[in-house]
Scaffold this active site. Structure first.
Site, PDB file in Angstrom:
ATOM      1  N   LEU A 148       0.836  -1.203   0.000  1.00 17.20           N
ATOM      2  CA  LEU A 148       0.000   0.000   0.000  1.00 17.20           C
ATOM      3  C   LEU A 148       0.868   1.250   0.000  1.00 17.20           C
ATOM      4  CD1 LEU A 148      -3.092   0.389  -0.046  1.00 17.20           C
ATOM      5  CD2 LEU A 148      -2.940   0.960   2.380  1.00 17.20           C
ATOM      6  N   GLY A 149       1.708   1.361  -1.039  1.00 20.91           N
ATOM      7  CA  GLY A 149       2.458   2.586  -1.271  1.00 20.91           C
ATOM      8  C   GLY A 149       1.637   3.525  -2.136  1.00 20.91           C
ATOM      9  N   ILE A 151       1.331   3.654  -5.412  1.00 19.45           N
ATOM     10  CA  ILE A 151       0.572   2.958  -6.448  1.00 19.45           C
ATOM     11  C   ILE A 151      -0.586   2.193  -5.826  1.00 19.45           C
ATOM     12  CG2 ILE A 151       0.670   1.129  -8.189  1.00 19.45           C
ATOM     13  CD1 ILE A 151       3.606   1.926  -8.665  1.00 19.45           C
ATOM     14  N   ARG A 227       6.913  -5.363 -10.294  1.00 20.76           N
ATOM     15  CA  ARG A 227       8.114  -5.909 -10.916  1.00 20.76           C
ATOM     16  C   ARG A 227       7.888  -7.400 -11.179  1.00 20.76           C
ATOM     17  NH1 ARG A 227       9.456  -1.501 -12.066  1.00 20.76           N
ATOM     18  NH2 ARG A 227      11.374  -0.360 -11.502  1.00 20.76           N
ATOM     19  N   ASP A 251       1.949  -6.544 -16.604  1.00 23.27           N
ATOM     20  CA  ASP A 251       2.644  -5.468 -17.309  1.00 23.27           C
ATOM     21  C   ASP A 251       4.156  -5.585 -17.134  1.00 23.27           C
ATOM     22  OD1 ASP A 251       2.687  -2.969 -18.823  1.00 23.27           O
ATOM     23  OD2 ASP A 251       3.345  -2.031 -16.946  1.00 23.27           O
ATOM     24  N   GLU A 256      12.878  -8.983 -19.247  1.00 26.73           N
ATOM     25  CA  GLU A 256      12.272  -8.005 -20.158  1.00 26.73           C
ATOM     26  C   GLU A 256      13.275  -7.603 -21.245  1.00 26.73           C
ATOM     27  OE1 GLU A 256      10.517  -4.760 -17.977  1.00 26.73           O
ATOM     28  OE2 GLU A 256       9.119  -6.075 -16.939  1.00 26.73           O
ATOM     29  N   HIS A 274       5.250  -3.557 -20.252  1.00 29.31           N
ATOM     30  CA  HIS A 274       5.795  -2.661 -19.226  1.00 29.31           C
ATOM     31  C   HIS A 274       5.560  -1.192 -19.605  1.00 29.31           C
ATOM     32  CE1 HIS A 274       9.075  -2.219 -15.894  1.00 29.31           C
ATOM     33  NE2 HIS A 274       8.083  -1.355 -15.738  1.00 29.31           N
ATOM     34  N   GLY A 276       2.951   0.579 -17.984  1.00 30.15           N
ATOM     35  CA  GLY A 276       2.077   1.141 -16.961  1.00 30.15           C
ATOM     36  C   GLY A 276       2.376   2.591 -16.623  1.00 30.15           C
TER      37      GLY A 276
END
Length: 310
Positions: A148-149, A151, A227, A251, A256, A274, A276
Site C-alpha cells: 500500500l504505497g 501505487i 516488478r 505489465d 524483459e 511494461h 504502466g
C-alpha cells in the site's frame, strides 16, 4: 568557456535522453565504448533503476559523484554496495504512480469484463445474435492489494469508487482507511482480484508463490504492475494452464523483453509491455528530476530526491 561536466548513460534505452542532456553535459554512452581517458572525467552515471548495475564499470570511474536513476524504482541497484563507497543514488519518486494505477485498472477491467476478447471476437466475425458474452460485474469484486504505497493507494481509491471492497497486505502495518489482512495468503484467499503493487528487492523475489496463486484460486485474477521478480512465473503459467488460477494480467516480467513464445499457449491472460508508467507526462516529470539531481551533484549541493535506505 563554461565547464561542461561529463556524465555516462549506462543503459541503451536511455539513449533517447542524449539530446536533452547534451545541452548541459558532455554525454558518454556505455554501449558506444567511451574512451579510457573519459573515465576520470565522468561525475554522474544515468541508469534504469530496474536494470542490474554494472559495478565493474562504476569502479572504473574515480570521480563519480552520483548514480542517477531515471525511474522511480531502483531494485537493480545494490544500495549497500553504493553506501559502502559513499556513492549517493537518486530516483524519480511520486511521478508516475497515478498512471500505473490507471493501467492496473485497465488490466482489471480488460480481464474481468473480457474487453480484449470481445474485440477479438468481433473482428473475427464471431459476434452473432444468438450468443452474447456475459461477464461478472466489477461491483462487489473484492480487491486485494499487495503493498500500500503510492501505487497501491491509487489503485484502492479507483476500485473503491467502483463499489469494490478493498483490503491490503504489506510486511509493515500503517494507518489506512482499508483493512490489512493478517497475511499474504489470507489476502489472496479473500480476494477476487489480487493487485501486486509493492516495491521489489532481493528479499521478496517470488513473493507471489505457487501457494499464493493457489489461494487466489480458479475464479481469481492476478494483476502485476510492480516488478516481474515478485511473481513466480513458472508457477503462474502452470496454474493458468491447469485452471487453478482464473486469470492473470501482467505489465512486468521476470525477463524483459519477455519472449513471446513463453506466453503463446497460456490461456486467460492479458499482457502489456511494461507500459504502466510510460506516459508523456510521467517521462517529462522524471526528466525534470533527473536534470535537477545531476545539477545538484556536480555543483556539490544537496540532492533533490535521494534514495533513503529503509
Amino acid at each position: 568557456m563554461p565547464h561542461r561536466p561529463h556524465i555516462l548513460i549506462m543503459h541503451s534505452p536511455l539513449g533517447l535522453l542524449t539530446p536533452v542532456l547534451e545541452g548541459a553535459y558532455n554525454v558518454h554512452r556505455l554501449w558506444e565504448h567511451p574512451p579510457v581517458e573519459a573515465q576520470g572525467l565522468i561525475e554522474a552515471a544515468v541508469v534504469l533503476g530496474e536494470a542490474p548495475l554494472d559495478t565493474a564499470v562504476i569502479e572504473r570511474l574515480p570521480n563519480l559523484k552520483l548514480i542517477a536513476c531515471f525511474t522511480s524504482g531502483y531494485d537493480g541497484i545494490d544500495l549497500g554496495w553504493c553506501a559502502a563507497r559513499a556513492l549517493p543514488v537518486t530516483h524519480a519518486p511520486a511521478v508516475n504512480h497515478e498512471d500505473v494505477a490507471d493501467h492496473a485498472l485497465g488490466l482489471i477491467l480488460g480481464s474481468v469484463r473480457q474487453i480484449v476478447n470481445g474485440d477479438r471476437t468481433l473482428r473475427a466475425g464471431g459476434w452473432t445474435m444468438d450468443e452474447r458474452l456475459i461477464t461478472p460485474s466489477m461491483k462487489g469484486r473484492r480487491v486485494g492489494i499487495v503493498g500500500l504505497g503510492l501505487i497501491g493507494e491509487a489503485v484502492a481509491k479507483r476500485v473503491e469508487v467502483m463499489g469494490c471492497p478493498v483490503a491490503w497486505w504489506g510486511p509493515r502495518a500503517k494507518d489506512s482507511p482499508w483493512p490489512r489482512a493478517g497475511s499474504l495468503l489470507e489476502l489472496a484467499r479473500d480476494s477476487d482480484v489480487l493487485v501486486v503493487a509493492c516495491r521489489a528487492d532481493e528479499t521478496n523475489r517470488g513473493l507471489i508463490s505457487a501457494g499464493v496463486i493457489e489461494a487466489l484460486g480458479p475464479n481469481g485474477l492476478l494483476v502485476n504492475v510492480a516488478r516481474g521478480s515478485l511473481v513466480d512465473e513458472d508457477a503462474l503459467i502452470d496454474a493458468l494452464k491447469a485452471g487453478r488460477l482464473g486469470q492473470a494480467a501482467l505489465d512486468v516480467f521476470e525477463t524483459e523483453p519477455t519472449p513471446a513464445a513463453r506466453w503463446a499457449d497460456v490461456p486467460n491472460l492479458l499482457l502489456t509491455p511494461h507500459t504502466g508508467g510510460a506516459t508523456s507526462e510521467a517521462v517529462q516529470g522524471m526528466l525534470v528530476l533527473l536534470m535537477r539531481n545531476l545539477a545538484a551533484a556536480v555543483a556539490g549541493e544537496p540532492l533533490v530526491t535521494p534514495v533513503v535506505r529503509s
